[in-house]
Design a protein around this motif. Structure first.
Motif, PDB file in Angstrom:
ATOM      1  N   LEU A  84       0.822  -1.209   0.000  1.00  0.00           N
ATOM      2  CA  LEU A  84       0.000   0.000   0.000  1.00  0.00           C
ATOM      3  C   LEU A  84       0.859   1.263   0.000  1.00  0.00           C
ATOM      4  N   THR A  85       1.924   1.278   0.787  1.00  0.00           N
ATOM      5  CA  THR A  85       2.799   2.458   0.796  1.00  0.00           C
ATOM      6  C   THR A  85       3.496   2.636  -0.545  1.00  0.00           C
ATOM      7  N   GLU A  86       3.847   1.536  -1.195  1.00  0.00           N
ATOM      8  CA  GLU A  86       4.466   1.640  -2.521  1.00  0.00           C
ATOM      9  C   GLU A  86       3.456   2.130  -3.558  1.00  0.00           C
ATOM     10  N   ILE A  87       2.207   1.710  -3.414  1.00  0.00           N
ATOM     11  CA  ILE A  87       1.148   2.215  -4.304  1.00  0.00           C
ATOM     12  C   ILE A  87       1.003   3.729  -4.108  1.00  0.00           C
ATOM     13  N   SER A  92       4.293   0.988  -9.937  1.00  0.00           N
ATOM     14  CA  SER A  92       3.467  -0.024 -10.604  1.00  0.00           C
ATOM     15  C   SER A  92       3.678  -1.369  -9.928  1.00  0.00           C
ATOM     16  N   ASN A  93       2.861  -2.357 -10.326  1.00  0.00           N
ATOM     17  CA  ASN A  93       2.992  -3.690  -9.747  1.00  0.00           C
ATOM     18  C   ASN A  93       4.381  -4.265 -10.013  1.00  0.00           C
ATOM     19  N   LYS A  94       4.877  -4.040 -11.211  1.00  0.00           N
ATOM     20  CA  LYS A  94       6.196  -4.562 -11.579  1.00  0.00           C
ATOM     21  C   LYS A  94       7.298  -3.941 -10.714  1.00  0.00           C
ATOM     22  N   VAL A 102       9.355 -10.063  -4.659  1.00  0.00           N
ATOM     23  CA  VAL A 102       8.282 -11.040  -4.834  1.00  0.00           C
ATOM     24  C   VAL A 102       7.867 -11.022  -6.301  1.00  0.00           C
ATOM     25  N   THR A 103       7.024 -11.969  -6.680  1.00  0.00           N
ATOM     26  CA  THR A 103       6.559 -11.990  -8.067  1.00  0.00           C
ATOM     27  C   THR A 103       5.455 -10.960  -8.268  1.00  0.00           C
ATOM     28  N   GLU A 104       5.215 -10.655  -9.531  1.00  0.00           N
ATOM     29  CA  GLU A 104       4.180  -9.672  -9.853  1.00  0.00           C
ATOM     30  C   GLU A 104       2.793 -10.196  -9.502  1.00  0.00           C
ATOM     31  N   SER A 105       2.586 -11.494  -9.643  1.00  0.00           N
ATOM     32  CA  SER A 105       1.282 -12.062  -9.282  1.00  0.00           C
ATOM     33  C   SER A 105       1.040 -11.975  -7.771  1.00  0.00           C
ATOM     34  N   THR A 106       2.101 -12.076  -6.973  1.00  0.00           N
ATOM     35  CA  THR A 106       1.970 -11.908  -5.522  1.00  0.00           C
ATOM     36  C   THR A 106       1.545 -10.481  -5.200  1.00  0.00           C
ATOM     37  N   VAL A 107       2.144  -9.531  -5.900  1.00  0.00           N
ATOM     38  CA  VAL A 107       1.768  -8.126  -5.691  1.00  0.00           C
ATOM     39  C   VAL A 107       0.315  -7.916  -6.085  1.00  0.00           C
ATOM     40  N   LEU A 118     -10.050  -2.325   2.220  1.00  0.00           N
ATOM     41  CA  LEU A 118     -10.383  -0.901   2.284  1.00  0.00           C
ATOM     42  C   LEU A 118     -11.761  -0.603   1.690  1.00  0.00           C
ATOM     43  N   ASP A 119     -12.377  -1.627   1.092  1.00  0.00           N
ATOM     44  CA  ASP A 119     -13.709  -1.508   0.473  1.00  0.00           C
ATOM     45  C   ASP A 119     -13.718  -0.440  -0.618  1.00  0.00           C
ATOM     46  N   VAL A 120     -12.765  -0.569  -1.549  1.00  0.00           N
ATOM     47  CA  VAL A 120     -12.677   0.329  -2.702  1.00  0.00           C
ATOM     48  C   VAL A 120     -12.512  -0.506  -3.967  1.00  0.00           C
ATOM     49  N   LYS A 121     -12.636   0.153  -5.123  1.00  0.00           N
ATOM     50  CA  LYS A 121     -12.561  -0.580  -6.390  1.00  0.00           C
ATOM     51  C   LYS A 121     -11.278  -0.304  -7.175  1.00  0.00           C
ATOM     52  N   ARG A 122     -10.651   0.848  -6.941  1.00  0.00           N
ATOM     53  CA  ARG A 122      -9.451   1.220  -7.703  1.00  0.00           C
ATOM     54  C   ARG A 122      -8.313   1.602  -6.777  1.00  0.00           C
ATOM     55  N   ARG A 123      -7.097   1.567  -7.355  1.00  0.00           N
ATOM     56  CA  ARG A 123      -5.904   1.921  -6.583  1.00  0.00           C
ATOM     57  C   ARG A 123      -5.957   3.371  -6.111  1.00  0.00           C
TER      58      ARG A 123
END
Length: 138
Positions: A84-87, A92-94, A102-107, A118-123
């Motif tokens: 979350l702090t990196e977001i 980006s995920n990569k 970690v892998t991108e799928s883990t992220v 957080l009950d939200v739909k977007r980053r």
């Protein structure tokens, strides 16, 4: 609020006193007008420095605290909080995957868990809600 009104009232009284003093000095011909203007300028210069110094110290106290109670209430794991702090830093995920080793799928899994908790739909909504809840530092 009362303190601000009091400070401005004292400033107005001081200014009026200086004007009355300068009017008396001119009438009695004791001082030149340049000296009176210089004294008034020095007084307001010192006052400006003092008020500026005081106003710059206040915001430093209020900033930078994370609401740990909210963080526990939401139930984010340590790794999810790191994601979350990196977001919030705009990565980006990569980039997050490379930084956290970690892998991108883990992220992506962590991101979907964060969005769910957080009950939200977007980053972007997650960032906004995290700042509102004070679980990340702006």
């Amino acid at each position: 609020m009362k303190k601000t009104i009091f400070i401005f009232a004292v400033l107005i009284i001081a200014l009026l006193s200086l004007f009355q003093l300068s009017k008396y000095s001119i009438v009695s011909s004791d001082l030149k007008i340049e000296m009176i203007i210089a004294v008034i300028a020095v007084v307001f210069f010192v006052l400006g420095i003092y008020l500026n110094k005081k106003s710059l110290q206040k915001p430093l106290i209020a900033k930078g605290e994370i609401n740990k109670d909210q963080l526990e209430k939401i139930g984010l794991s340590k790794r999810e909080y790191e994601v979350l702090t990196e977001i919030c830093n705009g990565h980006s995920n990569k980039e997050i995957a490379a930084k956290l080793f970690v892998t991108e799928s883990t992220v992506k899994t962590h991101v979907s868990n964060i969005l769910l908790k957080l009950d939200v739909k977007r980053r972007t909504q997650a960032i906004q809600k995290a700042k509102t809840l004070q679980i990340v530092i702006e």
